[in-house]
Enzyme design. Structure first.
Site, mmCIF file in Angstrom:
data_model
loop_
_atom_site.group_PDB
_atom_site.id
_atom_site.type_symbol
_atom_site.label_atom_id
_atom_site.label_comp_id
_atom_site.label_asym_id
_atom_site.label_seq_id
_atom_site.Cartn_x
_atom_site.Cartn_y
_atom_site.Cartn_z
ATOM 1 N N ASP A 134 0.819 -1.210 0.000
ATOM 2 C CA ASP A 134 0.000 0.000 0.000
ATOM 3 C C ASP A 134 0.855 1.262 0.000
ATOM 4 O O ASP A 134 1.913 1.315 0.642
ATOM 5 C CB ASP A 134 -0.888 -0.018 1.247
ATOM 6 N N PHE A 135 0.414 2.295 -0.720
ATOM 7 C CA PHE A 135 0.976 3.653 -0.666
ATOM 8 C C PHE A 135 2.511 3.654 -0.677
ATOM 9 O O PHE A 135 3.167 4.210 0.201
ATOM 10 C CB PHE A 135 0.463 4.410 0.564
ATOM 11 N N GLU A 176 1.513 -0.168 -4.894
ATOM 12 C CA GLU A 176 0.537 0.840 -5.315
ATOM 13 C C GLU A 176 1.217 2.204 -5.330
ATOM 14 O O GLU A 176 1.327 2.876 -4.307
ATOM 15 C CB GLU A 176 -0.656 0.850 -4.342
ATOM 16 N N GLN A 213 7.248 7.163 -15.813
ATOM 17 C CA GLN A 213 8.642 7.108 -15.376
ATOM 18 C C GLN A 213 8.750 7.091 -13.860
ATOM 19 O O GLN A 213 9.625 6.419 -13.300
ATOM 20 C CB GLN A 213 9.423 8.293 -15.940
ATOM 21 N N ASP A 226 -10.239 1.178 -3.918
ATOM 22 C CA ASP A 226 -10.214 2.625 -3.738
ATOM 23 C C ASP A 226 -10.945 3.348 -4.867
ATOM 24 O O ASP A 226 -11.719 4.271 -4.632
ATOM 25 C CB ASP A 226 -8.762 3.134 -3.690
#
Length: 371
Positions: free
Chosen positions: A151-152, A176, A197, A259
């Site tokens: 996550d994140f 993610e 990129q 999400d």
């Protein structure tokens, strides 16, 4: 909930997917702050172990949703700030980055972006990396997870992810890395090289040990389908314009997740156009991900047919793609000399049509297989 998922095992196996992401039981990891206590309202730890075992029994790998960037504290410091942790990972405020003013951390500066809802963890600390590696290894051995949905990952350097992957040895890992695409005066730019990129740079930082969700491709598909601008599906070099065009073996393509869609709906895929999205990602290189809600919907038959075509044709994450048409109202490509795919309302038929047979089709998409 876990019992219901168990009833879907045979259906998932039938459709040929090799991974199932089970993130529900991990919600407490960032809401309650005690990673070794998998408490949640969806089921018990024993039920979680049982559902993982049942998937393993039929050859399906299970990914855990690992939230490593941030963690809620359990105690307040002398200023009343929640930045002291309890449980087996009983860290103090040295585990929190110093440049997030909300939580008065005494660690080093952050190596990424902030998640403001909870203290951002300082992964440069050796004790943090040691404890997180122990926790991931415990999840592998005790719960049975085969890999990770991370996550994140914008929040911390991908080099730390390399350490966690080498320590826990997952079968598969995907990060993610979700940020905004490039727009000019409210219009999406054709060139999204800078966006993809940034995702590629994160994958490189993991030394290629993890893949990443191809957020670039999802965003481009939104505009393609909302505005009938299929020319966007070819970049300036005639390649796919997302991560899948540059590093397909590390691109996990998707059109929706928990999400963006479902009950949260932060970035919902264009309604009624889902099957065009699946016709694209399930025929192209990369590792495609099918959203749980979509599989168990009116799109089930269409998605199943596309998965079956992918399996029969042997399309894989490194398959070779040749874009043969990318115009206002139609996009077409040939993959591995085995299939042609067309999406959009415009017309396309493969050359030497006697050598190809329609494998599956639906509203504004069609796939042909070689005879």
């Amino acid at each position: 909930m876990l019992c219901f998922i168990g009833e879907c095992v045979k259906m998932i196996l039938k459709d040929g997917k090799c991974f199932l992401r089970v993130n529900i039981p991990l919600i407490p990891l960032y809401l309650e702050g005690e990673p070794f206590k998998l408490r949640c309202r969806y089921g018990s730890v024993d039920e979680l172990k049982d559902i993982v075992r049942r998937f393993h029994d039929v050859g399906v790998k299970v990914l855990g949703d690992a939230v490593l960037n941030h963690r809620c504290a359990q105690y307040q410091n002398h200023n009343g700030v929640w930045n002291i942790f309890g449980g087996r990972l009983n860290w103090d405020d040295r585990a929190i980055v110093s440049d997030d003013a909300h939580f008065q951390g005494r660690g080093n500066r952050s190596s990424g972006d902030f998640f403001h809802a909870a203290p951002n963890i300082d992964h440069s600390q050796e004790f943090v990396r040691r404890d997180l590696n122990d926790w991931l290894q415990w999840l592998r051995s005790e719960i049975g997870y085969d890999g990770w949905r991370l996550d994140f990952v914008r929040g911390f350097w991908g080099g730390y992810v390399k350490d966690y992957i080498q320590g826990s040895e997952p079968f598969f890992a995907v990060g993610e890395y979700w940020d905004s695409l490039s727009y000019t005066y409210g219009q999406m730019d054709h060139d999204q090289d800078a966006h993809r990129q940034r995702i590629i740079d994160w994958i490189n930082a993991t030394d290629g040990n993890a893949g990443a969700f191809d957020v670039t491709t999802k965003g481009i598909l939104h505009t393609v389908l909302e505005k009938c601008e299929y020319w966007r599906l070819s970049d300036k070099k005639g390649k796919p314009p997302g991560v899948v065009g540059w590093w397909p073996s590390r691109a996990v393509t998707f059109i929706e997740n928990h999400d963006t869609g479902s009950t949260q709906g932060h970035w919902r895929f264009p309604a009624g156009k889902e099957m065009q999205g699946y016709a694209y990602i399930l025929t192209h290189p990369g590792t495609p991900a099918v959203f749980y809600d979509h599989l168990f919907s009116n799109n089930y038959n269409g998605i199943s047919s596309l998965i079956a075509v992918r399996k029969r044709a042997g399309i894989h994450c490194r398959s070779v793609i040749q874009i043969v048409k990318a115009e206002r109202d139609v996009y077409a490509a040939k993959i591995d000399e085995r299939i042609f795919v067309k999406i959009g309302p415009g017309h396309y038929e493969p050359p030497n049509s006697s050598k190809w047979i329609v494998a599956t089709e639906g509203p504004d998409y069609k796939v042909w297989e070689a005879l």
